[in-house]
Design an enzyme around this catalytic site. Sequence first.
Site, PDB file in Angstrom:
ATOM      1  CG  ASN B  32      89.209  23.224 -30.302  1.00 53.51           C
ATOM      2  OD1 ASN B  32      89.403  22.155 -30.876  1.00 53.51           O
ATOM      3  ND2 ASN B  32      90.163  24.113 -30.147  1.00 53.51           N
ATOM      4  CB  ALA B  55      91.685  27.221 -34.014  1.00 56.45           C
ATOM      5  CD  GLU B  56      93.882  23.080 -31.119  1.00 59.37           C
ATOM      6  OE1 GLU B  56      92.760  23.573 -31.381  1.00 59.37           O
ATOM      7  OE2 GLU B  56      94.227  21.918 -31.450  1.00 59.37           O
ATOM      8  CG  ASN B  57      95.999  27.731 -34.673  1.00 56.03           C
ATOM      9  OD1 ASN B  57      94.844  27.400 -34.450  1.00 56.03           O
ATOM     10  ND2 ASN B  57      96.376  28.256 -35.829  1.00 56.03           N
TER      11      ASN B  57
END
Lengths: 229, 231
Positions: B32, B55-57
């Site tokens: 990430n 990616a954390e989205n």
Amino acid sequence: MTSDKVYPSSKAAIADIPDGATILLGGFGGAGIPENLLVAMADHPARDLTVVTNHAGFGERGLAVLLRQRKVRKIICSYAFHRSAFVFRELFLEGKIELEQLPQGTMAERIRAAGAGIAAFYTPTGVGTQAAEGKETRTINGRETVLEHPLAGDVAIIKAHRADSTGNLTYRGTAANFNPVMATAAPLTIVEVEEIVDPGVIAPESVHTPSIYVQRVVRGEDLGLRSET
Amino acid sequence: MASDPKLENCALKPADIARRVAAELPDGAVVNLGIGIPTLVGNYVEAGRGVMFMAENGIIGAGPRPEPGEEDKDYINASREPITTLPGASVFGHADAFAMIRGGHIDIAIMGALQVSAQGDLANWTVPGLGKGGIGGAMDLAAGAREVYAIMTHTMKDGGLKLLEDCTYPLTARQVVTKLFTDIAFIEFTPDGPILREVAEGLTADDVQAVSEPRLHTNGPPGALTREETP
């Protein structure tokens, strides 16, 4: 294509949101924001709202309009002071709006817990930080954790790519973000979509959000709207 | 790194730091990338190494920025920049994204830092004072990723130290940084304390120690962090 869930306009879909409502608002960055429903909210009189959403608004459009109108009493978000959230920042520094800022994953999981019947949970996120202040901590299997509680809405205002008229939803790309989990955590979930299709067009195994989580669907009037700047 | 002309002359540019961090990633790692210099790291990871960017989205398998005009509003990274997807990519919502993060499924989070402590504490989400910063996914990533690589300039513009005995800024997480890459040093955090692995070309271990609060151990002579011509 009509059903009880398909609403003729964004305005009609949000018309009965009351004063004091807690709203779960989907979107991350510019993706997956229910832009047309936010425009309708700007023309809707409900005030004293609590808005749960990832960012405290961008620029002057979308959520920022509701902030300027002083309809929002409190923001619960993961990222408060991005430089583009200047409307929120100004109100906050003037003491005109409340803020609860929490880790993004804790926010997602608290919403998930609300929708999934989980009474509370212990998470390793935030241990030893401001995010854990005033909260119970407990060491489980040698790891320190923080107790967090569910975060439910009175209404979820979300964006999906496609709906069928029964309310089954699909999302596209990274525009899902908070939308699917928010759909589960309010008794009234209102969904803006780009396209509404007949039941059966979305194969059962392709449904991302099953229809039981969805009460209202509306096709966005202006699909080119972008509030993020 | 403006306080000392010698340090300033030898300091790595962001692209040099990103290149060094990229070289450190194990092949096949799920990584990430945070906002800032970390986003540059992807530019220096060759495709054949099998590194996957998460990616954390809600994406694993994010690819490079699309050509101008090819952007898709529904495909962005956590820095809100347009992305492409690579073959084998998958997308998902926030609840799943952070389950992956907390659940230990992300090998390495590469994050910008404001301060790092001798114990590997990380401070990177805000500075003291009202109305600044945001938590975002930083606390979850710092607590949940198997390793945290932190990137920062070694000192503040006014010469103030950032590698400290204890952080003075609000913490993001305690004892999580495993490797720290600055513009003059590469430091590894071990149970025995921070070990100075590499030093920018032209500098010595003593030069780095002089701008670091904790005692830096060495394990043989530190290697050289090299600079390349960068735009």
